[in-house]
Design an enzyme around this catalytic site. Structure first.
Site, short mmCIF file in Angstrom:
data_model
loop_
_atom_site.label_atom_id
_atom_site.label_comp_id
_atom_site.label_asym_id
_atom_site.label_seq_id
_atom_site.Cartn_x
_atom_site.Cartn_y
_atom_site.Cartn_z
N HIS A 1 1.05 -1.09 0.07
CA HIS A 1 -0.21 0.37 -0.43
C HIS A 1 1.00 1.33 0.25
O HIS A 1 2.16 1.14 0.64
CB HIS A 1 -0.68 0.41 0.80
N CYS B 1 -3.26 0.74 11.12
CA CYS B 1 -4.00 0.44 10.42
C CYS B 1 -5.21 -0.79 11.21
O CYS B 1 -5.64 -1.16 11.02
CB CYS B 1 -3.48 -0.86 9.27
#
Length: 417
Positions: free
Chosen positions: A326, A411
């Site tokens: 990512h 996250c």
């Protein structure tokens, strides 16, 4: 698995989309403000010029009220087609509208007084532009230049006061956490008991810093579900439900949607297949939204996000990502907007106006607790010390079991503020 993901650094306020009704209201109000101000200025000028005689106001009120109404109609038309975009356009439209409104109102007033149309009446009407109506015309021009654009922008850009909240969505680790996806590092054994303890400590750290945690319904069978950030991205009061690039992660969104909809005041939108978008690819810096074009986020997902955010005055910048899972596996942002990251994992670091390189892999992720405080992994002591030297208070926490699965401090939660 998920990648480092970070909540917005000084997020731009959510501004409602500009609907046709809102635009019409802005145009009408901006034109009305100019016409009303011109009428009041003209009446005041005549009142003062007549030695403050109240009788004068009764004599000229009807005339200037009619002139103001006509000017409002004319300015509404011109402002609707973009006259407020540049000062010279407002100058031209203000002068033309003021003169035409004054001429029509004067002719109507003369006709109402029983004067038949004649050359003398025509000369009087035209001459009134430099006498009776001069102040009115000047006021219309000045108002259209200075007042109309401000009123128009004020209405179009108005956002309701931001809700005073510090909420964090979290999700307890699944019982099969050790089966979570790993793509950019070798799989290592995960101590489930230690992971549970580290997650408890993570939540406790948020609470200690003034955040109220909201637990998304547990999903014991969804190995990656603890990395809740990948399933929804917050933009002020707008919650955008993601469309995970990994098919096995798509069932995670349902419970997250329920949790998001339980928070009062949020507007919920979503990315739909064939578009894919992971929250770990969305890095927010003020009103700029960097989106990683990665294995998990495709062009259609970026297109849909841009379509959702553009009406709310966010700018979406796509960032190629081929060396990391990512975008936020490689970079996040400090509260002042400085991007910190690993240059070796970024295809184009020059896309970021201010970039600060870090050397520790776990040091790329910071979670903003406040404008002055950050949460970081204890696995990056050198980076933590460097950031502390920049004037931030750094809180460190051990999340080593989640880092084995390409997770990080950012996250494991989604901030709603």
């Amino acid at each position: 698995m998920t990648s480092p993901a970070m909540q917005p650094s000084a997020p731009a306020r959510f501004t409602p989309a500009i609907t046709p009704g809102r635009r019409v209201a802005a145009v009408l109000a901006s034109s009305a403000s100019v016409a009303t101000a011109a009428m009041l200025v003209s009446l005041l000028a005549f009142f003062i010029g007549s030695g403050q005689s109240p009788q004068v106001l009764g004599q000229v009120f009807g005339h200037f009220a009619l002139a103001a109404f006509i000017a409002w109609v004319l300015l509404s038309v011109t402002n609707a087609v973009g006259a407020t975009r540049a000062w010279y356009l407002t100058l031209i439209t203000g002068f033309a509208s003021g003169c035409l409104a004054a001429l029509l109102a004067t002719f109507a007033s003369a006709s109402a007084a029983g004067n038949p149309f004649s050359g003398a009446i025509l000369l009087f009407v035209v001459g009134s532009l430099a006498s009776l109506n001069l102040i009115f015309i000047i006021a219309i021009v000045v108002g259209e230049i200075l007042l109309a654009p401000r009123v128009l922008r004020g209405i179009l850009e108005y956002a309701p006061p931001a809700a005073d909240r510090r909420l964090a969505l979290v999700r307890i680790p699944a019982s099969n956490l050790d089966e979570a996806l790993v793509t950019h590092r070798e799989r290592q054994p995960v101590d489930l008991a230690l992971a549970d303890q580290q997650w408890d400590n993570y939540c406790a750290a948020l609470v200690a810093e003034g955040w109220e945690t909201i637990e998304v319904d547990a999903a014991p069978e969804l190995a990656d579900s603890v990395f809740v950030e990948d399933t929804v991205v917050m933009f002020g009061d707008l919650a955008v439900l993601a469309s995970p690039g990994a098919e096995s992660r798509r069932p995670e969104v349902e419970a997250v949607e329920r949790a998001v909809r339980s928070v009062p005041g949020l507007t919920v939108a979503r990315i739909a297949l064939p578009g894919t978008l992971d929250g770990g690819d969305v890095l927010k810096v003020g009103s700029t939204v960097y989106v990683g074009a990665s294995e998990r986020t495709n062009a259609e997902g970026i297109r849909q996000l841009r379509a959702l955010l553009t009406p709310h005055r966010y700018t979406v910048v796509a960032v190629p990502i081929t060396k990391a899972l990512h975008l936020k596996s490689a970079a996040t942002a400090l509260p002042d907007g400085t991007i910190i990251g690993d240059p070796a994992l970024l295809d184009v670091a020059s896309l970021f106006p201010r970039f600060l390189p870090v050397t520790e892999p776990e040091g790329v992720a910071v979670l903003e607790l406040s404008r002055r405080s950050l949460l970081m992994s204890s696995s990056a002591p050198e980076t933590a010390a460097m950031i502390a030297s920049l004037g931030y208070r750094v809180v460190t926490i051990d999340i080593g079991e989640f880092e084995k699965l390409e997770g990080c401090v950012t996250c494991l939660s989604v901030q709603v503020r």
